[in-house]
Structures are given as structure tokens and as C-alpha cells.
Design a protein around this motif. Structure first.
Motif, short mmCIF file in Angstrom:
data_model
loop_
_atom_site.label_atom_id
_atom_site.label_comp_id
_atom_site.label_asym_id
_atom_site.label_seq_id
_atom_site.Cartn_x
_atom_site.Cartn_y
_atom_site.Cartn_z
N LYS A 178 0.48 -25.57 10.23
CA LYS A 178 -0.09 -25.03 11.38
C LYS A 178 0.09 -26.09 12.79
O LYS A 178 0.85 -25.41 13.70
CB LYS A 178 -1.53 -24.63 11.51
N HIS A 179 0.00 -27.28 12.52
CA HIS A 179 0.02 -28.17 13.35
C HIS A 179 1.50 -28.41 13.91
O HIS A 179 1.69 -29.19 14.91
CB HIS A 179 -0.74 -29.54 13.19
N ALA A 180 2.41 -28.01 13.08
CA ALA A 180 3.98 -28.28 13.36
C ALA A 180 4.42 -26.82 13.69
O ALA A 180 5.74 -26.44 13.24
CB ALA A 180 4.78 -29.01 12.49
N SER A 181 3.97 -25.99 14.24
CA SER A 181 4.42 -24.48 14.33
C SER A 181 4.81 -24.21 15.91
O SER A 181 4.87 -22.89 16.15
CB SER A 181 3.43 -23.54 13.76
N ALA A 182 4.87 -25.05 16.74
CA ALA A 182 5.13 -24.80 18.09
C ALA A 182 6.37 -24.01 18.32
O ALA A 182 7.31 -24.23 17.53
CB ALA A 182 5.04 -25.83 19.02
N PHE A 183 6.34 -23.04 19.23
CA PHE A 183 7.54 -22.39 19.45
C PHE A 183 8.49 -23.11 20.42
O PHE A 183 7.74 -23.81 21.31
CB PHE A 183 7.42 -20.89 20.18
N ARG B 70 11.58 -13.92 3.29
CA ARG B 70 11.71 -13.57 4.22
C ARG B 70 13.59 -13.55 4.27
O ARG B 70 14.25 -14.15 3.69
CB ARG B 70 11.52 -14.72 5.41
N PRO B 71 14.08 -12.80 5.55
CA PRO B 71 15.68 -12.75 5.46
C PRO B 71 15.98 -14.09 5.61
O PRO B 71 15.44 -15.09 6.33
CB PRO B 71 15.75 -12.03 6.60
N VAL B 72 17.32 -14.53 5.38
CA VAL B 72 17.90 -15.93 5.59
C VAL B 72 18.31 -15.99 6.97
O VAL B 72 18.32 -17.26 7.57
CB VAL B 72 19.14 -15.98 4.87
N ASP B 73 18.36 -14.88 7.78
CA ASP B 73 18.28 -15.13 9.40
C ASP B 73 17.22 -14.78 10.02
O ASP B 73 17.06 -14.28 11.16
CB ASP B 73 19.54 -14.36 9.84
N ASP B 74 16.11 -15.19 9.46
CA ASP B 74 14.76 -14.74 10.01
C ASP B 74 14.62 -15.52 11.53
O ASP B 74 14.71 -16.58 11.57
CB ASP B 74 13.53 -15.34 9.21
N PRO B 75 14.30 -14.33 12.62
CA PRO B 75 14.24 -14.96 13.77
C PRO B 75 13.32 -16.21 14.12
O PRO B 75 13.55 -16.81 15.16
CB PRO B 75 14.03 -13.80 14.93
N LEU B 76 12.24 -16.25 13.23
CA LEU B 76 11.26 -17.30 13.24
C LEU B 76 12.05 -18.68 13.18
O LEU B 76 11.73 -19.64 13.92
CB LEU B 76 10.22 -17.24 12.02
N ILE B 77 13.03 -18.67 12.47
CA ILE B 77 13.83 -20.08 12.40
C ILE B 77 14.24 -20.41 13.81
O ILE B 77 14.19 -21.66 14.16
CB ILE B 77 15.11 -20.00 11.60
N ALA B 78 14.63 -19.65 14.71
CA ALA B 78 15.15 -19.85 16.14
C ALA B 78 14.07 -19.99 16.77
O ALA B 78 13.94 -20.78 17.89
CB ALA B 78 15.98 -18.82 16.70
N LEU B 79 12.67 -19.28 16.76
CA LEU B 79 11.82 -19.79 17.48
C LEU B 79 10.98 -20.93 17.42
O LEU B 79 10.30 -21.53 18.01
CB LEU B 79 10.68 -18.47 17.03
N LEU B 80 11.15 -21.52 16.21
CA LEU B 80 10.26 -22.62 15.73
C LEU B 80 10.70 -23.94 16.58
O LEU B 80 12.20 -23.96 16.39
CB LEU B 80 9.98 -22.98 14.33
N PRO C 289 12.11 -26.39 13.43
CA PRO C 289 12.58 -25.45 12.32
C PRO C 289 12.35 -26.20 10.80
O PRO C 289 12.12 -25.62 9.69
CB PRO C 289 13.74 -24.79 12.35
N ARG C 290 12.48 -27.58 10.53
CA ARG C 290 12.66 -28.19 9.30
C ARG C 290 11.40 -28.02 8.80
O ARG C 290 11.04 -27.94 7.51
CB ARG C 290 13.05 -29.69 9.63
N ARG C 291 10.18 -27.91 9.53
CA ARG C 291 8.84 -27.76 9.18
C ARG C 291 8.59 -26.30 8.45
O ARG C 291 7.53 -26.07 7.93
CB ARG C 291 8.01 -27.85 10.27
N LEU C 292 9.63 -25.54 8.47
CA LEU C 292 9.46 -24.22 7.60
C LEU C 292 9.44 -24.62 6.08
O LEU C 292 8.95 -23.69 5.48
CB LEU C 292 10.59 -23.18 7.87
N ARG C 293 9.93 -25.62 5.77
CA ARG C 293 10.28 -26.20 4.38
C ARG C 293 10.63 -24.73 3.56
O ARG C 293 10.26 -24.53 2.66
CB ARG C 293 8.86 -26.67 3.75
N ALA C 294 11.92 -24.42 4.18
CA ALA C 294 12.53 -23.12 3.54
C ALA C 294 12.70 -23.41 2.27
O ALA C 294 13.55 -24.60 1.74
CB ALA C 294 13.29 -22.72 4.16
#
Ligand SMILES: CC(C)(COP(=O)(O)OP(=O)(O)OC[C@H]1O[C@@H](n2cnc3c(N)ncnc32)[C@H](O)[C@@H]1OP(=O)(O)O)[C@@H](O)C(=O)NCCC(=O)NCCS
Length: 409
Positions: free
Chosen positions: A139-144, A274-284, A287-292
Motif C-alpha cells: 500500500k505505501h508504494a502504490s501512488a499513481f 490480471r492481463p499482461v497489459d493491465d493499465p495499472l502498470i501504467a498508472l503506478l 510499477p516495480r512495486r507490483l512484484r509481478a
């Protein structure tokens, strides 16, 4: 040894189910079993018999799946199992061949499945057609990023999932064509998604829902659970586990994610698929913090190459002769001229010299738009006879957004 193969009737359901239970080492809850029976199309089941006993099974669900530029009837292959006592004797191979013939006769030109293991289905001409990502976000690393969309007309509403089933169904139906790989959901799919029995909860409590809506109605929803925890220092450490998040537009999408990421008393949000091109990747912003984590998702098989190739749209003009290799569906194994542009496609049998030689599984991989043909060329799995021909086909077949089914069938 051969094992006669035929569809089962409803009275044989317990014996059919038992093969799956033994092969998967799975003991379904009676309600799960009942749901599974409800969705089964008995005339599309196949069982391989050893005497009176069933040794192996499979079945097909009649799906309407989104492909690039439209929708298509697709054979959704499922319930594939062989008894541990009969493994590696060719039972699966016999079932797969019979099933592909049946699908062909029925007139579906594409089959799709979710594989329990990546190794199994390539030999039958299926190709990996979609991937998925799992996320674990602090949560603490989830800014857009600055400029993330926001719409003051939108508001969030906490609801009980079962109370808003009709709204969820309606919203999903409105976005099902937005991404290749998604398929129309039937009532039993929703019963399964919203079933909230304890065995589905994995210690994370009941299914919860939040809607994003405006005066015009629902524009998105998230379905999730919360695993509640307090650490040894009395600090809240809840985990939000996302099942599904769908939205009609970027602002509703961003708002729903923020509502999960900003949740009080939670420290992490996890999402399994989640899809490989989830728009969340662009929003974060970070994005490394997604730990995908990546995994293969949908597998696709072109049962009738020419009809399949003319049943989707293309991203760029292309004109190539493809020599298709296909041992399992020999009617596909020949040279095809694919001519496509943004207005449509034609695929005709020809005798000309081919621009490329392609295993049918590679065409299945590329079919939904994942853009994998070039990676297969670079891996040496496609023979290119005219320089640049594979790149032209790969460009024409790639699509955005990337394919993703999002719900195992
Ligand atoms: C996967 C399963 C259906 C295979 O059935 P099977 O009857 O043993 O398969 P076959 O004997 O027809 O095998 C055909 C070929 O596939 C190979 N194969 C089958 N399953 C495989 C696996 N899990 N991993 C790697 N190779 C496999 C066989 O070695 C054989 O190869 P060959 O032709 O080079 O000799 C069976 O092992 C099973 O029920 N597994 C557990 C449930 C499961 O995972 N089902 C699939 C759900 S998507």
C-alpha cells in the motif's frame, strides 16, 4: 490397447466426475460438484472406457469468445482427466483427436482451454495464446503517476455481492468484447463467481464488493476478500485479495484500484490473475512495486485454419503464403494465402511457394493477438522463406489490448 470413446449420459455423471477427482486429487464440495454438473453439456462430453469403467474424460463448453475485432463460437475444452491407473497409455491422445474431429464437424473453427500444465497440449496443436500477471502491491508504494484520471461524478458504493448480481452481469456483458480471450458468461458462471462458501474463502472471509457509479448507473466493480490480521505490535496488517475488477472507462478503473490500495488497516493488495497489459502498470508511479509474476493463461487451437483466420480482424495489411504443419487435423496441413487489411481477410488454399512454414500451434498462439510469432521465429520454431514475411504477419495479427480470459473454465 484401445479404449472405446463416446459421450456419457447424465446417469453416468458420478463415474465421469470420479475420474477428475482421482486425476486431480481433488475432492469437490457437493455444491461445487452440482455447479459443475449444471454447466456440463452432456452431448459434448467424451469418456474413454476400459470395459465398463471410465478411464479418461473430457468435455466441451460452447463459448462465445472475443477475438480481435469481434466474437466467435469457440469450443471451450475442459474436464480433461485420465485415471492414474491408465496414464501414459495414449488415452488422452485418443480423446483429443476424437474431440477435435467432433469440434470440426460441429463447425467451430477455434478451440481453447486452460492447461493444468504447460507441457500437455502443444502436441495436439494448441498454442499458448495469452499470459497473465499476478500482483502483490504494498500500500505505501502504490501512488499513481500525475495525471491519473479522476471523474468528480463518480462515487463508490459498498454493497453485498449477491445483492448486485444483476448489475455485475450487465456491466460485464458491456465490456466482454473489449479484450480478446474474454467470453460471455452464463448464469452458472455468475453463480460460481458469487458462491461464497467457506471452502472458497481460504481464510480470507466473505466475498466483498464495491461499485463505482454515477447518476447514470454502475461504471465498474471490484470483487475481493480481506484477510484480516494484526501483527505482534498491534499494527493492522490486513491483506486485500482481489478476485475481479472490471470497469467501463479509465476513471472508474482508477477509482476502484485506489479504493483497494488506500483501504484503511490494509498493508498489501494481491491479485491472482490480471492481463499482461493491465493499465495499472501504467498508472503506478513505481510499477516495480507490483512484484509481478507471469504465467501462461489461455491456449488456443485453430481447428479450421482458413475460417479461423478470416473470422478475426487484423492490425495491418498483410499478404503471405503460409505452409501450415498439422498432424492432428490434416485438413489444415497445406499452403494458404492469407490476404488481409483493415477491412477484412481472405484465406485460400494455394500451390504457390510458401513465405513461411508454421506449426499450427504457433498460429493458435498468435491468434488472439498476443504478438508471439516473432518470438517463435527468433526461437527458430518457424521457418521463414521470404525475409520479413513473419514480421509482416506478426504485425498484422498482433492486437491491443492483449488477450486474457480472466476466468478459468
Ligand atoms: C494430463 C493427463 C490427462 C495425460 O493423460 P495420458 O492419458 O497419460 O496422456 P497420453 O498417454 O495420451 O500422453 C500423450 C503424450 O503426452 C505426454 N504427456 C501427457 N501428460 C503429460 C504431462 N502432464 N506432462 C508432460 N507430458 C505429458 C505423454 O508422455 C505422451 O507423450 P508421447 O506421445 O511423446 O509418448 C493425465 O496425466 C492426467 O489426468 N493428469 C492429471 C489431471 C490433469 O492435469 N489434467 C489436465 C487438465 S488441463
Amino acid at each position: 490397447m484401445t479404449y472405446p470413446i463416446r459421450p456419457i449420459d447424465e446417469s453416468e455423471w458420478p463415474a465421469f466426475g470420479r475420474v477428475l477427482e482421482e486425476a486431480f486429487g481433488w475432492t469437490p464440495h457437493p455444491q461445487q460438484s452440482e455447479r459443475w454438473k449444471t454447466e456440463t453439456e452432456f452431448d459434448r462430453t467424451l469418456a474413454a472406457f476400459d470395459g465398463d469403467d471410465i478411464a479418461g474424460v473430457t468435455s466441451v463448453l460452447s463459448l462465445t469468445m472475443t477475438v480481435p475485432g469481434g466474437q466467435l463460437p469457440v469450443a471451450g475444452v475442459t474436464s480433461v482427466s485420465v485415471l492414474p491407473s491408465h496414464r501414459r497409455r495414449g488415452v488422452l491422445s485418443a480423446l483429443m483427436r476424437r474431440q477435435l474431429n467432433d469440434v470440426h464437424e460441429r463447425g467451430e473453427c477455434v478451440a481453447a482451454l486452460y492447461a493444468s500444465e504447460s507441457l500437455i497440449y502443444g502436441r495436439y496443436g494448441y498454442g499458448r495464446a495469452a499470459g497473465e500477471l499476478s500482483f502483490k502491491i504494498d500500500k505505501h508504494a502504490s501512488a499513481f503517476v500525475p495525471g491519473a484520471p479522476a471523474d468528480p461524478a463518480l462515487r463508490l458504493k459498498v454493497v453485498k455481492p449477491a445483492d448486485v448480481r444483476a448489475e455485475l452481469e450487465k456491466l460485464f456483458a458491456s465490456i466482454v468484447t473489449h479484450r480478446p480471450g474474454r467470453y460471455e458468461r452464463k448464469p452458472h458462471n455468475w453463480t460460481g463467481i458469487l458462491a461464497d462458501e467457506e471452502y472458497d474463502q481460504h481464510g480470507a472471509g466473505p466475498l466483498r464488493a464495491i461499485l463505482a457509479e454515477d447518476d447514470g448507473g454502475v461504471r465498474g466493480y471490484a470483487l475481493f476478500r480481506i484477510k484480516s490480521n494484526w501483527d505482534a505490535h498491534g499494527l493492522a496488517d490486513n491483506q486485500v485479495r482481489l478476485n475481479e475488477l472490471e470497469a467501463t472507462d479509465p476513471a472508474a478503473y482508477a477509482l476502484l484500484w485506489r479504493s483497494l490500495l488506500d483501504r484503511d488497516l490494509a498493508t498489501t493488495v494481491t491479485a491472482g490473475s490480471r492481463p499482461v497489459d493491465d493499465p495499472l502498470i501504467a498508472l503506478l508511479a513505481d510499477p516495480r512495486r507490483l512484484r509481478a509474476g507471469w504465467q501462461d493463461e489461455l491456449y488456443v487451437r485453430l481447428v479450421e485454419v482458413d475460417r479461423a483466420l478470416t473470422s478475426r480482424a487484423y492490425s495491418a495489411p498483410v499478404d503471405v503464403v503460409i505452409e501450415v504443419e498439422d498432424d492432428v487435423c490434416p485438413w489444415n496441413a497445406r499452403r494458404w494465402r492469407l490476404t488481409a487489411d483493415l477491412s477484412g481477410a481472405e484465406c485460400k488454399p494455394v500451390e504457390e511457394e510458401p513465405d513461411m512454414t508454421v506449426p499450427v500451434s504457433a498460429l493458435g498462439s498468435a491468434y488472439m493477438g498476443d504478438g508471439t510469432l516473432m518470438e517463435r521465429l527468433q526461437a527458430g520454431l518457424i521457418g521463414e522463406h521470404t525475409a520479413g514475411a513473419v514480421r509482416a504477419l506478426a504485425t498484422a495479427m498482433s492486437w491491443s489490448p492483449k488477450p486474457w480470459g480472466g476466468l478459468v473454465f
